[in-house]
Structures are given as structure tokens and as C-alpha cells.
Scaffold this motif. Sequence first.
Motif, PDB file in Angstrom:
ATOM      1  N   ALA A 118    -115.689  34.636  -4.555  1.00  0.00           N
ATOM      2  CA  ALA A 118    -114.700  34.018  -3.678  1.00  0.00           C
ATOM      3  C   ALA A 118    -114.828  34.534  -2.249  1.00  0.00           C
ATOM      4  CB  ALA A 118    -113.297  34.280  -4.216  1.00  0.00           C
ATOM      5  N   ALA A 119    -115.021  35.850  -2.093  1.00  0.00           N
ATOM      6  CA  ALA A 119    -115.123  36.439  -0.755  1.00  0.00           C
ATOM      7  C   ALA A 119    -116.326  35.883   0.005  1.00  0.00           C
ATOM      8  CB  ALA A 119    -115.227  37.958  -0.874  1.00  0.00           C
ATOM      9  N   ARG A 120    -117.448  35.718  -0.684  1.00  0.00           N
ATOM     10  CA  ARG A 120    -118.613  35.145  -0.015  1.00  0.00           C
ATOM     11  C   ARG A 120    -118.330  33.705   0.431  1.00  0.00           C
ATOM     12  NH1 ARG A 120    -121.302  38.147  -4.176  1.00  0.00           N
ATOM     13  NH2 ARG A 120    -121.579  36.299  -5.499  1.00  0.00           N
ATOM     14  N   GLY A 121    -117.586  32.977  -0.375  1.00  0.00           N
ATOM     15  CA  GLY A 121    -117.208  31.613   0.014  1.00  0.00           C
ATOM     16  C   GLY A 121    -116.308  31.599   1.230  1.00  0.00           C
ATOM     17  N   VAL A 122    -115.372  32.535   1.291  1.00  0.00           N
ATOM     18  CA  VAL A 122    -114.467  32.629   2.437  1.00  0.00           C
ATOM     19  C   VAL A 122    -115.256  32.942   3.706  1.00  0.00           C
ATOM     20  CG1 VAL A 122    -112.593  33.975   3.474  1.00  0.00           C
ATOM     21  CG2 VAL A 122    -112.448  33.266   1.083  1.00  0.00           C
ATOM     22  N   ALA A 123    -116.143  33.922   3.624  1.00  0.00           N
ATOM     23  CA  ALA A 123    -116.923  34.313   4.798  1.00  0.00           C
ATOM     24  C   ALA A 123    -117.842  33.183   5.255  1.00  0.00           C
ATOM     25  CB  ALA A 123    -117.729  35.574   4.495  1.00  0.00           C
ATOM     26  N   TYR A 124    -118.423  32.466   4.303  1.00  0.00           N
ATOM     27  CA  TYR A 124    -119.294  31.353   4.676  1.00  0.00           C
ATOM     28  C   TYR A 124    -118.485  30.265   5.380  1.00  0.00           C
ATOM     29  CZ  TYR A 124    -123.043  27.943   4.515  1.00  0.00           C
ATOM     30  OH  TYR A 124    -124.014  27.034   4.875  1.00  0.00           O
ATOM     31  N   ALA A 125    -117.291  29.980   4.879  1.00  0.00           N
ATOM     32  CA  ALA A 125    -116.434  28.987   5.535  1.00  0.00           C
ATOM     33  C   ALA A 125    -116.081  29.434   6.953  1.00  0.00           C
ATOM     34  CB  ALA A 125    -115.166  28.772   4.712  1.00  0.00           C
ATOM     35  N   ALA A 126    -115.815  30.728   7.135  1.00  0.00           N
ATOM     36  CA  ALA A 126    -115.494  31.238   8.474  1.00  0.00           C
ATOM     37  C   ALA A 126    -116.691  31.156   9.411  1.00  0.00           C
ATOM     38  CB  ALA A 126    -115.013  32.684   8.370  1.00  0.00           C
ATOM     39  N   ASP A 127    -117.888  31.362   8.867  1.00  0.00           N
ATOM     40  CA  ASP A 127    -119.100  31.297   9.683  1.00  0.00           C
ATOM     41  C   ASP A 127    -119.502  29.865  10.016  1.00  0.00           C
ATOM     42  OD1 ASP A 127    -119.272  34.055   9.516  1.00  0.00           O
ATOM     43  OD2 ASP A 127    -120.755  34.039   7.899  1.00  0.00           O
ATOM     44  N   HIS A 128    -119.091  28.904   9.186  1.00  0.00           N
ATOM     45  CA  HIS A 128    -119.462  27.494   9.359  1.00  0.00           C
ATOM     46  C   HIS A 128    -118.209  26.629   9.222  1.00  0.00           C
ATOM     47  CE1 HIS A 128    -122.925  29.716   7.719  1.00  0.00           C
ATOM     48  NE2 HIS A 128    -123.666  28.945   8.483  1.00  0.00           N
ATOM     49  N   PRO A 129    -117.291  26.723  10.190  1.00  0.00           N
ATOM     50  CA  PRO A 129    -115.963  26.133  10.002  1.00  0.00           C
ATOM     51  C   PRO A 129    -115.845  24.651  10.334  1.00  0.00           C
ATOM     52  CG  PRO A 129    -116.041  27.268  12.103  1.00  0.00           C
ATOM     53  CD  PRO A 129    -117.389  27.484  11.453  1.00  0.00           C
ATOM     54  N   ARG A 130    -116.930  23.991  10.671  1.00  0.00           N
ATOM     55  CA  ARG A 130    -116.809  22.594  11.099  1.00  0.00           C
ATOM     56  C   ARG A 130    -116.501  21.649   9.947  1.00  0.00           C
ATOM     57  NH1 ARG A 130    -118.000  21.680  16.277  1.00  0.00           N
ATOM     58  NH2 ARG A 130    -119.043  23.339  17.437  1.00  0.00           N
ATOM     59  N   ARG A 131    -116.834  22.035   8.728  1.00  0.00           N
ATOM     60  CA  ARG A 131    -116.493  21.199   7.590  1.00  0.00           C
ATOM     61  C   ARG A 131    -115.016  21.318   7.254  1.00  0.00           C
ATOM     62  NH1 ARG A 131    -120.822  22.026   2.833  1.00  0.00           N
ATOM     63  NH2 ARG A 131    -118.968  21.484   1.623  1.00  0.00           N
ATOM     64  N   LYS A 132    -114.452  20.222   6.755  1.00  0.00           N
ATOM     65  CA  LYS A 132    -113.035  20.189   6.401  1.00  0.00           C
ATOM     66  C   LYS A 132    -112.701  21.228   5.347  1.00  0.00           C
ATOM     67  CE  LYS A 132    -109.583  17.084   4.384  1.00  0.00           C
ATOM     68  NZ  LYS A 132    -109.311  15.715   3.899  1.00  0.00           N
TER      69      LYS A 132
END
Length: 333
Positions: free
Chosen positions: A214-228
Motif C-alpha cells: 500500500a505504501a508503495r502505491g501511495v508514494a507512486y501516486a504522489a510522484d505521478h499525481p496527474r491521474r485521477k
Amino acid sequence: MPQTVVITGASAGIGRATARLYARRGADVVLIARGKGGLEEAADEVAALGGRPLVQVADTADPAGVEAAADAAEETFGPIDVWINCAFSTVFAPFEEITAEEFERVTKVTYLGFVNGTRSALKRMLPRDRGTVVQVGSALGERSIPLQAAYCGAKHAINGFTSSLRTELLHRGSRVHITVAQMPAVNTPQFQWVRSRLAKHPMPVPPIYQPEVAARGVAYAADHPRRKQYYVGATTVATIWANRLAPALLDRYLARTGFDAQQTDSVPPAGLDNLFEPVDREPAGDQGAHGAFDDTAHARSWQEILVRHPAATAVGAGAAVLGAVRGVRRLTS
């Protein structure tokens, strides 16, 4: 310059695992939760892993407390780069067994806590025209299950609130981003300390993932936030697609299986729960990131690989849809 990252619900579970991840990156990590004991343990971990911690004891249901924590974050570390809303509470019980006070409390923490955190983040990010907010969501925010009416309702509300806010940011041409990381079942301590009226010990619906996934998913979303939004774990993708393809069939399937799937064969936990007070105090102590299901939880997800490699995403999406179709067919057999 190190990133300044604020994490609510940082004392345990996904929030705790995410704090460790950012610490390894050398970030300045602001840790917000109600329980001082868990926060201090988390701060020690952040420092040991190479980050700089700041502990802020606050209830995310209290907007003034969240605002004070945001002030302290910027006074200590400078502008906030990433704000991660992760704090939540819940009650495991049929709806009619949840009191009005309990339902309100879950809503204030699990939904309005995200609203309060987002408000404090945007108050600082919008004037600078930069920054990212990540909402830690759930597959249950799109596909509800029995025994979690308060939690599912709050997670649905987060999706609606975030979508509305996203359109406002787009309208003004803002470079502030907001995204949602939708989670699968995760092995966190919540199942030891949740308020429950079930006959047996509550558990996440398998398959279960470790909080580091889950943490890796959160960090990836923060690094690539343009997707909904981002789906973390293959089961999240399959659940959401199955709900879109055959929601009525899924209703009947969950009505038949959803009660037993959320309970182990052991007796329910006794003593403290964290609905109104934190439990990282005696006799419970610090709970860390992991719950009681290490033996069955997955440390990896193939879906993580697909998200990080766009060329494979189409193949993965097709596989998820096919799996959802097969799952729906099994429900009718």
C-alpha cells in the motif's frame, strides 16, 4: 532539498509504512495521529531510516488541530510538498447495531478528516501553485460490503469530494494536484483494535496485502499525481470492474459470503478499541505497521509492476476485466 511530507494516521498501518518509505528517501516527515506513543515510535523509525521526523498529536476530525499541525510542519521544515490523508476509524457491525454517535464519529474521522487535511494542505499549496494531496482510498469506496456501512459510506464520500475538488483545480489551471490511491485488503493493526460487534475476530477479506504494498502505491501516486486515481493490488482492479459489470450479482454474492469472509474462527478481541481514544497506550502499546495476518499477507502485487510500466498496463487491464468476468460467472453458477 528534501521533500516535506505530511501523513495523517501515521502511527500505524499504511500511514506508518508510508512514513518509513519516505524516511528512506531522506524526506522531512510530519507524523499526525492521536496516539503519542505510536507517533514517537514512528518518529524514531523515521530518524533511523534517514529522514527527519516531526510529531504532531492531533485528531483529524478537529479542523483546528489539523491546521495547527500544518502550521508546525511549515514552521519546522518549510513548504509542504505532499500531504497524505490516511487516518480513519470504523465499526464492524450490522448497520442497526451501530449507534448514531458511533456512525458520526466514523464519518468525522474517515471522511471529514480527509476534508480537513485537504483544506489545510490547499491553504498553503494554492498560493504557491504547487503541491500534491493523496487520498488513501479503498476499493470499498466503489464497491461496498456488509458490516462496514459507516466506513464504506465515508470512502464513497471521499471519492465524490475529491472529484469535485479536482474539477475546481482544473478550472483555475492550478498546478496543485490531487489523486486517490484505492487500496485492497491490507494487513494493518486495525483488526485488533477496531470496535466490533461481530461474533468472531474481524479480518480483511482475502487476498490480503502487506502495508508496504500500500505504501508503495501511495508514494507512486504522489510522484505521478496527474491521474485521477490509482488502483493498488489486483483485487482492487477486479473488484471495481466486477461491480461495474454486474453490480446486482455482486450484491447477492456479498450478501451470501460477506459476513463469514470478514471473520476468523477465533474469538473477538477484548478490551480497548480506538474509535474515540487511541490505543497505543498501556496495555496495548505501539502497534507498528503490520497486523495479525503476516502468515497470509502478500508482500508483492503484480499490479504494481503494470502501473510502473505503461506498455504493460493495457495487458493488465484486459486481464483484470477477464478475471472480473470470470468472477461474475462464478457468482451465478
